[in-house]
Scaffold this motif. Structure first.
Motif, PDB file in Angstrom:
ATOM      1  N   LEU A 160      10.551 -12.870  -4.563  1.00  0.00           N
ATOM      2  CA  LEU A 160       9.284 -12.929  -3.826  1.00  0.00           C
ATOM      3  C   LEU A 160       8.202 -12.157  -4.569  1.00  0.00           C
ATOM      4  O   LEU A 160       8.487 -11.151  -5.215  1.00  0.00           O
ATOM      5  N   ASP A 161       6.960 -12.617  -4.447  1.00  0.00           N
ATOM      6  CA  ASP A 161       5.862 -11.837  -5.030  1.00  0.00           C
ATOM      7  C   ASP A 161       5.556 -10.661  -4.094  1.00  0.00           C
ATOM      8  O   ASP A 161       6.113 -10.568  -2.996  1.00  0.00           O
ATOM      9  N   ASP A 162       4.684  -9.772  -4.523  1.00  0.00           N
ATOM     10  CA  ASP A 162       4.427  -8.542  -3.768  1.00  0.00           C
ATOM     11  C   ASP A 162       3.965  -8.820  -2.344  1.00  0.00           C
ATOM     12  O   ASP A 162       4.398  -8.148  -1.404  1.00  0.00           O
ATOM     13  N   GLU A 204       5.173  -9.133   3.558  1.00  0.00           N
ATOM     14  CA  GLU A 204       5.254  -9.963   4.760  1.00  0.00           C
ATOM     15  C   GLU A 204       6.670  -9.955   5.333  1.00  0.00           C
ATOM     16  O   GLU A 204       6.855  -9.874   6.550  1.00  0.00           O
ATOM     17  N   MET A 205       7.673 -10.026   4.480  1.00  0.00           N
ATOM     18  CA  MET A 205       9.061  -9.982   4.950  1.00  0.00           C
ATOM     19  C   MET A 205       9.346  -8.638   5.631  1.00  0.00           C
ATOM     20  O   MET A 205       9.962  -8.592   6.701  1.00  0.00           O
ATOM     21  N   LEU A 259      10.180  -5.349  10.471  1.00  0.00           N
ATOM     22  CA  LEU A 259       9.727  -4.278  11.357  1.00  0.00           C
ATOM     23  C   LEU A 259       9.604  -4.790  12.791  1.00  0.00           C
ATOM     24  O   LEU A 259      10.048  -4.135  13.742  1.00  0.00           O
ATOM     25  N   VAL A 260       9.024  -5.959  12.948  1.00  0.00           N
ATOM     26  CA  VAL A 260       8.883  -6.560  14.282  1.00  0.00           C
ATOM     27  C   VAL A 260      10.266  -6.792  14.902  1.00  0.00           C
ATOM     28  O   VAL A 260      10.500  -6.464  16.072  1.00  0.00           O
ATOM     29  N   ALA A 261      11.186  -7.343  14.119  1.00  0.00           N
ATOM     30  CA  ALA A 261      12.546  -7.579  14.621  1.00  0.00           C
ATOM     31  C   ALA A 261      13.228  -6.262  14.982  1.00  0.00           C
ATOM     32  O   ALA A 261      13.888  -6.158  16.024  1.00  0.00           O
ATOM     33  N   ALA A 262      13.054  -5.258  14.140  1.00  0.00           N
ATOM     34  CA  ALA A 262      13.673  -3.955  14.408  1.00  0.00           C
ATOM     35  C   ALA A 262      13.145  -3.351  15.697  1.00  0.00           C
ATOM     36  O   ALA A 262      13.905  -2.775  16.486  1.00  0.00           O
ATOM     37  N   MET A 293      13.214   2.269   7.875  1.00  0.00           N
ATOM     38  CA  MET A 293      13.191   1.796   6.487  1.00  0.00           C
ATOM     39  C   MET A 293      11.964   0.920   6.234  1.00  0.00           C
ATOM     40  O   MET A 293      11.322   1.029   5.185  1.00  0.00           O
ATOM     41  N   CYS A 294      11.649   0.070   7.189  1.00  0.00           N
ATOM     42  CA  CYS A 294      10.481  -0.800   7.043  1.00  0.00           C
ATOM     43  C   CYS A 294       9.193   0.019   7.032  1.00  0.00           C
ATOM     44  O   CYS A 294       8.298  -0.230   6.212  1.00  0.00           O
ATOM     45  N   GLU A 295       9.104   1.004   7.920  1.00  0.00           N
ATOM     46  CA  GLU A 295       7.930   1.886   7.938  1.00  0.00           C
ATOM     47  C   GLU A 295       7.765   2.581   6.593  1.00  0.00           C
ATOM     48  O   GLU A 295       6.656   2.633   6.048  1.00  0.00           O
ATOM     49  N   ASP A 296       8.860   3.127   6.072  1.00  0.00           N
ATOM     50  CA  ASP A 296       8.802   3.818   4.779  1.00  0.00           C
ATOM     51  C   ASP A 296       8.301   2.885   3.682  1.00  0.00           C
ATOM     52  O   ASP A 296       7.457   3.256   2.872  1.00  0.00           O
ATOM     53  N   ASN A 297       8.830   1.686   3.674  1.00  0.00           N
ATOM     54  CA  ASN A 297       8.429   0.712   2.660  1.00  0.00           C
ATOM     55  C   ASN A 297       6.955   0.369   2.780  1.00  0.00           C
ATOM     56  O   ASN A 297       6.227   0.341   1.779  1.00  0.00           O
TER      57      ASN A 297
END
Length: 126
Positions: free
Chosen positions: A24-26, A31-32, A37-40, A51-55
């Motif tokens: 995937l591009d940046d 977006e992924m 994050l929404v699913a979590a 992990m998503c927040e950190d990223n």
């Protein structure tokens, strides 16, 4: 939930790591991670959410910081909200952020988040 997001969620559950997104591009990677994050948040997966927040904190940019701030507000991500506010206030990026399409959309769709950002900026300037 999109199949790719479901598959990525399973990867996190079984490995405790965000999946490799080398193909995937940046922007697609960001977006992924937003979808994860929404699913979590929806399924109360606090480790994946962290992990998503950190990223997302590490990949903020002028074009997406406003919408990321709205996402953080909607999904109760206080660290990400703080990181967005710090990003906007640092290095004189405010003019660029206010001129971005993301901020224009934010003003229309989530005016409370927009006001919150501006209040933080005003407090800091005092």
């Amino acid at each position: 939930m999109q199949p790719a997001v479901f598959k990525a969620s399973l990867h996190v559950i079984y490995t405790d790591l965000l999946p490799s997104m080398g193909k995937l591009d940046d922007e697609e990677k960001k977006e992924m991670v937003r979808h994860l994050l929404v699913a979590a948040d929806r399924y109360v997966m606090e480790r994946m959410k962290m992990m998503c927040e950190d990223n997302l904190c590490k990949t903020l940019d002028v074009q997406t910081v406003a919408t990321t701030s709205a996402l953080a507000d909607q999904h109760h991500c206080s660290r990400l909200k703080d990181a967005c506010a710090e990003f906007i206030m640092s290095s004189n990026r405010l003019d660029d952020v206010l001129a971005s399409q993301g901020y224009v959309h934010l003003k229309k769709s989530c005016p409370s988040v927009s006001v919150n950002i501006l209040e933080r900026i005003m407090k800091r300037l005092k």
